[in-house]
Design a protein around this motif. Structure first.
Motif, PDB file in Angstrom:
ATOM      1  N   ILE A 239       8.479   3.840   3.082  1.00 53.25           N
ATOM      2  CA  ILE A 239       8.541   3.369   1.697  1.00 53.25           C
ATOM      3  C   ILE A 239       8.972   4.499   0.771  1.00 53.25           C
ATOM      4  N   ALA A 240       8.387   5.684   0.934  1.00 57.18           N
ATOM      5  CA  ALA A 240       8.743   6.823   0.084  1.00 57.18           C
ATOM      6  C   ALA A 240      10.211   7.188   0.243  1.00 57.18           C
ATOM      7  N   ASP A 241      10.717   7.141   1.476  1.00 54.28           N
ATOM      8  CA  ASP A 241      12.108   7.489   1.715  1.00 54.28           C
ATOM      9  C   ASP A 241      13.051   6.443   1.120  1.00 54.28           C
ATOM     10  N   PHE A 242      12.658   5.176   1.166  1.00 50.65           N
ATOM     11  CA  PHE A 242      13.475   4.132   0.543  1.00 50.65           C
ATOM     12  C   PHE A 242      13.616   4.386  -0.955  1.00 50.65           C
ATOM     13  N   ILE A 243      12.530   4.722  -1.609  1.00 48.12           N
ATOM     14  CA  ILE A 243      12.581   5.009  -3.042  1.00 48.12           C
ATOM     15  C   ILE A 243      13.491   6.209  -3.315  1.00 48.12           C
ATOM     16  N   THR A 244      13.405   7.220  -2.470  1.00 52.35           N
ATOM     17  CA  THR A 244      14.282   8.388  -2.620  1.00 52.35           C
ATOM     18  C   THR A 244      15.748   7.998  -2.437  1.00 52.35           C
ATOM     19  N   CYS A 245      16.022   7.155  -1.458  1.00 53.70           N
ATOM     20  CA  CYS A 245      17.396   6.682  -1.234  1.00 53.70           C
ATOM     21  C   CYS A 245      17.935   5.955  -2.464  1.00 53.70           C
TER      22      CYS A 245
ATOM     23  N   SER B  84       1.580   5.625  11.224  1.00 53.88           N
ATOM     24  CA  SER B  84       2.339   4.386  11.407  1.00 53.88           C
ATOM     25  C   SER B  84       3.774   4.539  10.932  1.00 53.88           C
ATOM     26  N   GLY B  85       3.996   5.471  10.017  1.00 51.36           N
ATOM     27  CA  GLY B  85       5.329   5.678   9.456  1.00 51.36           C
ATOM     28  C   GLY B  85       5.637   4.814   8.245  1.00 51.36           C
ATOM     29  N   PHE B  86       4.759   3.853   7.925  1.00 50.37           N
ATOM     30  CA  PHE B  86       5.060   2.928   6.824  1.00 50.37           C
ATOM     31  C   PHE B  86       5.127   3.637   5.475  1.00 50.37           C
ATOM     32  N   ASN B  87       4.145   4.478   5.172  1.00 49.63           N
ATOM     33  CA  ASN B  87       4.152   5.159   3.880  1.00 49.63           C
ATOM     34  C   ASN B  87       5.373   6.053   3.730  1.00 49.63           C
ATOM     35  N   GLU B  88       5.732   6.738   4.826  1.00 52.82           N
ATOM     36  CA  GLU B  88       6.907   7.610   4.797  1.00 52.82           C
ATOM     37  C   GLU B  88       8.183   6.794   4.629  1.00 52.82           C
TER      38      GLU B  88
ATOM     39  N   GLN C 153      -2.544 -12.809  -5.040  1.00 52.60           N
ATOM     40  CA  GLN C 153      -3.350 -11.734  -4.467  1.00 52.60           C
ATOM     41  C   GLN C 153      -2.551 -10.436  -4.400  1.00 52.60           C
ATOM     42  N   ARG C 154      -1.298 -10.536  -3.970  1.00 54.08           N
ATOM     43  CA  ARG C 154      -0.446  -9.345  -3.893  1.00 54.08           C
ATOM     44  C   ARG C 154      -0.132  -8.818  -5.300  1.00 54.08           C
ATOM     45  N   ALA C 155       0.087  -9.738  -6.254  1.00 51.90           N
ATOM     46  CA  ALA C 155       0.376  -9.338  -7.631  1.00 51.90           C
ATOM     47  C   ALA C 155      -0.786  -8.558  -8.221  1.00 51.90           C
ATOM     48  N   GLU C 156      -1.996  -9.012  -7.944  1.00 49.43           N
ATOM     49  CA  GLU C 156      -3.186  -8.316  -8.442  1.00 49.43           C
ATOM     50  C   GLU C 156      -3.317  -6.946  -7.799  1.00 49.43           C
ATOM     51  N   MET C 157      -3.058  -6.891  -6.492  1.00 47.25           N
ATOM     52  CA  MET C 157      -3.122  -5.625  -5.772  1.00 47.25           C
ATOM     53  C   MET C 157      -2.096  -4.629  -6.325  1.00 47.25           C
ATOM     54  N   ALA C 158      -0.948  -5.147  -6.775  1.00 47.66           N
ATOM     55  CA  ALA C 158       0.117  -4.293  -7.318  1.00 47.66           C
ATOM     56  C   ALA C 158      -0.196  -3.812  -8.724  1.00 47.66           C
ATOM     57  N   GLY C 159      -1.224  -4.371  -9.332  1.00 44.40           N
ATOM     58  CA  GLY C 159      -1.591  -3.952 -10.672  1.00 44.40           C
ATOM     59  C   GLY C 159      -1.077  -4.865 -11.764  1.00 44.40           C
ATOM     60  N   GLY C 160      -0.767  -6.117 -11.404  1.00 45.00           N
ATOM     61  CA  GLY C 160      -0.329  -7.077 -12.415  1.00 45.00           C
ATOM     62  C   GLY C 160       1.149  -7.384 -12.378  1.00 45.00           C
TER      63      GLY C 160
ATOM     64  N   ARG D 260       0.834  -1.206   0.000  1.00 40.98           N
ATOM     65  CA  ARG D 260       0.000   0.000   0.000  1.00 40.98           C
ATOM     66  C   ARG D 260       0.870   1.258   0.000  1.00 40.98           C
ATOM     67  N   GLY D 261       2.026   1.169   0.642  1.00 41.72           N
ATOM     68  CA  GLY D 261       2.959   2.298   0.627  1.00 41.72           C
ATOM     69  C   GLY D 261       3.493   2.577  -0.770  1.00 41.72           C
ATOM     70  N   TYR D 262       3.865   1.522  -1.489  1.00 39.19           N
ATOM     71  CA  TYR D 262       4.367   1.712  -2.855  1.00 39.19           C
ATOM     72  C   TYR D 262       3.293   2.293  -3.771  1.00 39.19           C
ATOM     73  N   LEU D 263       2.042   1.935  -3.537  1.00 41.83           N
ATOM     74  CA  LEU D 263       0.969   2.452  -4.375  1.00 41.83           C
ATOM     75  C   LEU D 263       0.770   3.954  -4.185  1.00 41.83           C
ATOM     76  N   GLN D 264       1.347   4.508  -3.108  1.00 41.52           N
ATOM     77  CA  GLN D 264       1.259   5.946  -2.858  1.00 41.52           C
ATOM     78  C   GLN D 264       2.424   6.717  -3.464  1.00 41.52           C
ATOM     79  N   VAL D 265       3.441   6.003  -3.968  1.00 41.38           N
ATOM     80  CA  VAL D 265       4.642   6.664  -4.492  1.00 41.38           C
ATOM     81  C   VAL D 265       4.575   6.665  -6.015  1.00 41.38           C
ATOM     82  N   GLU D 266       4.591   7.851  -6.591  1.00 38.73           N
ATOM     83  CA  GLU D 266       4.390   7.991  -8.034  1.00 38.73           C
ATOM     84  C   GLU D 266       5.479   7.308  -8.853  1.00 38.73           C
ATOM     85  N   ASP D 267       6.734   7.383  -8.394  1.00 34.93           N
ATOM     86  CA  ASP D 267       7.845   6.860  -9.191  1.00 34.93           C
ATOM     87  C   ASP D 267       8.329   5.495  -8.701  1.00 34.93           C
TER      88      ASP D 267
END
Length: 329
Positions: free
Chosen positions: A287-293, A281-285, A42-49, A19-26
């Motif tokens: 995930i976003a910071d990992f992508i930035t790193c 919870s800090g999870f979305n933040e 189930q997770r693959a479908e949630m990720a969009g294929g 769910r965190g990755y789905l919030q990060v545009e890039d």
């Protein structure tokens, strides 16, 4: 550039990460892996294929991911990290980093040899109250810090049928302390900002007697600069309403946060101050910071070196109980 992620392990925590990755545009989860095919799909479908794999090696060999997110049971972390690092993939790994110092050495070598980024998934560090507290401490607003306490306790509804792999010492690495107790442990070290040098602990099994390990722990930590920290954590009970998420007492005053929301502090001679902050919870933040790193190739807020220090405290606590003495790290 879109950062492509391979999700390794598709259990409950993986859904939170996804769910965190789905919030990060890039960022996009383009591959998933789990031994239970239905859960992976189930997770693959949630990720969009996303592509579906049944083993780590097949994911690493058969996908073009830039990084992996490891959401496996504790005892599988080391091998997954080493495999991903050797494949040149950046890594986000759920806590704990691994289970032994020998495993930690293998992780550190693989990450260093391959020049990849490893970020420990320590979501509570991204809570606004934690970040603001760290800022105030580093700015010297409180003067010299004397003592810190971090807590994470709640009534867990685990039973023999639902506890799963967490009920087995060889899989979890101990008991509650190396699971939920890992959160207040890394939080303590982060706020202390100093190397832990001594550990003393008491472990208990108050209620979840079907576990191999403890359901509750209290740990004392002395740091190199003289600070003393106290970790309180449990699955056995509902804590009192006034139990703080963390508190810091210091030369010029104090700072604390209840449940990781608003931040309260007081400088001696001044009126108490409350800083309204969102409770997340800090999870979305995280995930976003990992992508930035990954994109900026910068050091994560907690990398493998920080994860190893937390592991040393946890293992030191277990050794302290086994040998009934204070352990020098």
């Amino acid at each position: 550039m879109t950062v492509k992620i391979g999700l390794i392990g598709c259990g409950g925590i993986a859904e939170v990460h996804l769910r965190g990755y789905l919030q990060v545009e890039d960022a996009r989860v383009t591959a998933v892996c789990d031994v239970v095919e239905e859960v992976a799909r189930q997770r693959a479908e949630m990720a969009g294929g996303a592509q579906v794999f049944s083993t780590i090696q097949s994911l690493l060999a058969g996908s073009d991911v830039d990084a992996v997110d490891i959401c496996l049971p504790h005892h599988l972390h080391k091998d997954a990290i080493v495999a991903a690092a050797n494949a040149g993939k950046h890594i986000l790994c759920e806590k704990p980093l691994c289970l032994t110092l020998e495993e930690a050495a293998a992780v550190q070598k693989a990450v260093s040899d391959n020049g990849v980024i490893l970020m420990c998934a320590h979501n509570q560090l991204f809570k606004p109250a934690v970040q603001r507290a760290r800022q105030l401490i580093e700015e010297g607003a409180l003067g010299q810090v004397y003592e810190l306490r971090t807590t994470d306790s709640f009534y867990h509804s685990f039973n023999m049928e639902t506890i799963g792999w967490r009920g087995h010492r060889e899989m979890i690495g101990g008991g509650e302390l190396i699971d939920t107790g890992y959160h207040p442990s890394y939080l303590l070290l982060y706020l202390a900002g100093s190397e832990p040098v001594e550990v003393s602990a008491m472990l208990s099994n108050h209620r979840l007697h079907f576990m191999d390990g403890e359901d509750s722990a209290q740990v004392l930590v002395r740091f190199a600069d003289g600070k003393v920290g106290n970790i309180v954590t449990s699955w056995a009970y509902e804590p009192t309403p006034n139990t703080e998420k963390f508190q810091v007492v210091a030369e010029r005053g104090y700072i604390y946060s209840e449940a990781g929301g608003d931040l309260h502090y007081k400088i001696r001679g001044s009126e108490p101050v409350t800083i309204p902050l969102p409770k997340t919870s800090g999870f979305n933040e995280e995930i976003a910071d990992f992508i930035t790193c990954v994109r900026e190739k910068r050091r994560p807020i907690h990398n493998e070196a920080d994860g190893i220090n937390v592991l040393k405290v946890i293992l030191g606590a277990y050794q302290s109980v086994a040998e009934k003495r204070t352990i020098i790290l």
